[in-house]
Design an enzyme around this catalytic site. Structure first.
Site, short mmCIF file in Angstrom:
data_model
loop_
_atom_site.label_atom_id
_atom_site.label_comp_id
_atom_site.label_asym_id
_atom_site.label_seq_id
_atom_site.Cartn_x
_atom_site.Cartn_y
_atom_site.Cartn_z
N ASP A 1 6.12 1.75 6.77
CA ASP A 1 4.99 1.30 6.40
C ASP A 1 3.81 2.04 5.46
O ASP A 1 3.54 2.96 5.72
CB ASP A 1 4.23 0.92 7.66
CG ASP A 1 2.54 0.23 7.69
OD1 ASP A 1 2.36 -0.23 6.74
OD2 ASP A 1 1.88 0.29 8.78
N ASP B 1 -0.23 4.48 1.05
CA ASP B 1 -0.49 5.28 2.11
C ASP B 1 0.14 5.33 3.38
O ASP B 1 0.55 4.10 3.50
CB ASP B 1 -2.04 5.44 2.30
CG ASP B 1 -2.66 4.00 2.67
OD1 ASP B 1 -1.99 3.10 2.26
OD2 ASP B 1 -3.43 4.25 3.81
N HIS C 1 0.82 -1.24 -0.06
CA HIS C 1 0.02 0.18 0.05
C HIS C 1 0.95 1.24 0.00
O HIS C 1 1.90 1.30 0.73
CB HIS C 1 -1.09 -0.17 1.01
CG HIS C 1 -0.56 0.04 2.61
ND1 HIS C 1 -0.16 1.23 3.24
CD2 HIS C 1 -0.09 -1.05 3.44
CE1 HIS C 1 0.29 0.80 4.57
NE2 HIS C 1 0.33 -0.50 4.73
N GLU D 1 -4.85 1.51 2.68
CA GLU D 1 -4.92 0.34 3.35
C GLU D 1 -5.04 1.05 4.99
O GLU D 1 -5.77 0.41 5.82
CB GLU D 1 -3.71 -0.17 3.22
CG GLU D 1 -3.61 -1.51 4.03
CD GLU D 1 -3.32 -1.68 5.35
OE1 GLU D 1 -3.19 -2.52 6.12
OE2 GLU D 1 -2.52 -0.72 5.80
N GLU D 2 -4.59 2.16 5.50
CA GLU D 2 -4.72 2.32 6.71
C GLU D 2 -5.76 2.81 7.07
O GLU D 2 -5.98 2.90 8.48
CB GLU D 2 -3.42 3.59 7.03
CG GLU D 2 -1.80 3.28 6.59
CD GLU D 2 -1.31 2.14 7.61
OE1 GLU D 2 -1.94 1.84 8.80
OE2 GLU D 2 -0.29 1.72 7.66
N HIS E 1 3.88 3.61 12.25
CA HIS E 1 3.01 4.84 12.77
C HIS E 1 3.44 5.74 13.65
O HIS E 1 2.78 6.18 14.54
CB HIS E 1 1.79 4.14 13.23
CG HIS E 1 1.00 3.12 12.21
ND1 HIS E 1 -0.25 2.86 12.41
CD2 HIS E 1 1.55 2.74 11.07
CE1 HIS E 1 -0.69 2.01 11.30
NE2 HIS E 1 0.52 1.79 10.67
N ASP F 1 3.89 -6.39 3.94
CA ASP F 1 3.42 -5.43 4.67
C ASP F 1 3.69 -5.90 6.32
O ASP F 1 3.06 -5.58 7.25
CB ASP F 1 1.96 -4.98 4.53
CG ASP F 1 1.52 -3.77 4.99
OD1 ASP F 1 2.18 -2.97 5.35
OD2 ASP F 1 0.23 -3.71 5.24
ZN LIG Z 1 1.10 -1.36 6.25
#
Ligand SMILES: [Zn+2]
Length: 400
Positions: A132, A71, A69, A166-167, A375, A189
């Site tokens: 990520d 994003d 992903h 995705e997030e 994150h 991922d």
């Molecule tokens: Zn991810």
């Protein structure tokens, strides 16, 4: 390091798809780079999906898709990311230059020890890094470049898929699997070297609606039944040291109040419900409703309050699908072992794009990328892990 500089943060409060237009800034770069490698059908659609095909040199092999992903998580800023490559890492604390309070230490991240003498990438202190899942994107791009530059490698058809959002849990909402045309897939991922995941939570979302009885507070005696107080009583009655994320790990599920809003007249409490065994979700919902109804039935002050519950399915444990396709697991384990990596198989206490894709008909386990402390401003990644992941992907498409 180039990809993380492009801001691709998704937005859970947006109603558009993709949730933020800027995600396409990276997707467009990826399409151009794939085309420059000679991957001629690479394209970006209006929803922000990138699809591309690396043609097979051996046509009898299955069509494998690799997915990542573009994003980054809404939890932490992704604007003006300034990646830093730390070469010959000493093992000491890494102080991030733009905020000296942000220190990445071995005590907090013992996995750092694996990279002493090696290379680590971090952000600069004010943003997340975005490993990520730009690590996943990078690994797939590097594999594509390698296969395109080494035409003598005997491999089957390879599909590349880059998804937005995705997030915020919408990564597959407009995904056309027919168009993609793969037999099975793998998301890039995952975390530490060797991790391999094909079991995720099953997830429901519950909204508990509370309808009180409103009255002017000056004339409320014996009339007002305050929805806020009911909500408070329900929250207070939730089990304290079980059945909640703060006290559960491994294979134990939970119910987690994650949002509350309302006033004296009505209120709503939103819950995340998670377990590896799908049938248990229903039991959790029943228990929650009994608990809430117990509060109003046992309290005469709440005698006219109404409670209703709304359950929405979010995603399901992909193992229910993967178990029917053991060859996909065997193939990956074989590819890990050929790269001298011991597979570490464990369930994910969360979901992936792969959970949804598996139930849409494309069984899709998850492969490691190396990303750590995701994150957050401490997010970091060891370059070795990304290199090893590229090796695994090449092995996967080569194995006959
Ligand atoms: Zn991810």
């Amino acid at each position: 390091m180039r990809y993380v500089r492009i801001d691709t943060q998704s937005d859970p409060n947006s109603s558009t798809f993709p949730s933020t237009e800027k995600q396409k800034d990276l997707s467009q770069v990826l399409v151009s780079e794939l085309q420059a490698m000679g991957v001629v059908d690479a394209h970006l659609d209006k929803y922000g999906y990138v699809m591309a095909t690396i043609p097979a040199s051996v046509t009898s092999l299955p069509i494998i898709c690799f997915c990542a992903h573009v994003d980054t998580a809404p939890d932490c800023s992704g604007t003006h990311v300034k990646p830093i490559l730390h070469q010959n890492y000493s093992g000491g604390p890494i102080v991030l230059p733009e905020d000296p309070n942000q220190i990445i230490r071995v005590e907090d991240y013992p996995y750092l020890k694996e990279f002493i003498g090696g290379e680590i990438i971090t952000a600069s202190g004010k943003t997340l890094l975005g490993a990520d899942d730009k690590a996943g994107v990078t690994i797939i791009m590097e594999m594509a470049k390698y296969l395109m530059e080494n035409q003598s490698i005997q491999h089957g058809p390879v599909k590349i898929l880059f998804t937005p959002d995705e997030e915020v849990g919408r990564g597959t909402d407009h995904l056309d699997l027919k168009k993609l045309g793969a037999d099975f897939g793998y998301t890039l991922d995952g975390g530490a070297l060797g991790s391999f995941e094909f079991e995720t939570f099953s997830a429901d979302y519950i909204v508990l609606h509370i309808e009180g009885v409103i009255a002017h507070p000056g004339a409320a005696k014996g009339v007002l039944q305050n929805a806020i107080k009911v909500a408070g009583a329900i929250i207070a009655a939730l089990p304290k040291n079980e059945w909640c994320p703060e006290y559960t790990e491994d294979r134990i599920g939970f119910i987690h109040p994650n949002h509350i809003e309302g006033g004296a007249e009505k209120a709503r409490i939103e819950f995340l419900v998670r377990d590896f065994e799908t049938p248990k979700l229903k039991l959790y919902a029943q228990r929650l409703l009994r608990l809430a109804e117990g509060i109003i039935h046992s309290n005469t002050d709440f005698s006219k309050v109404k409670i209703s519950m709304e359950v929405t399915e979010q995603y399901r444990n992909m193992r229910e699908v993967i178990d029917q396709h053991p060859a996909i697991i065997e193939r990956a384990i074989h590819a890990y072992e050929r790269a001298n990596i011991k597979p570490i198989i464990s369930p994910i206490r969360g979901g992936t794009d792969g959970s949804r894709m598996s139930f849409m008909g494309l069984p899709t386990p998850n492969i490691f990328t190396g990303m750590q402390a995701i994150h957050s401003k401490h997010e970091w990644i060891g370059v070795r892990d990304m290199v090893k992941a590229v090796e695994v992907l090449v092995n996967l498409v080569e194995i006959i």
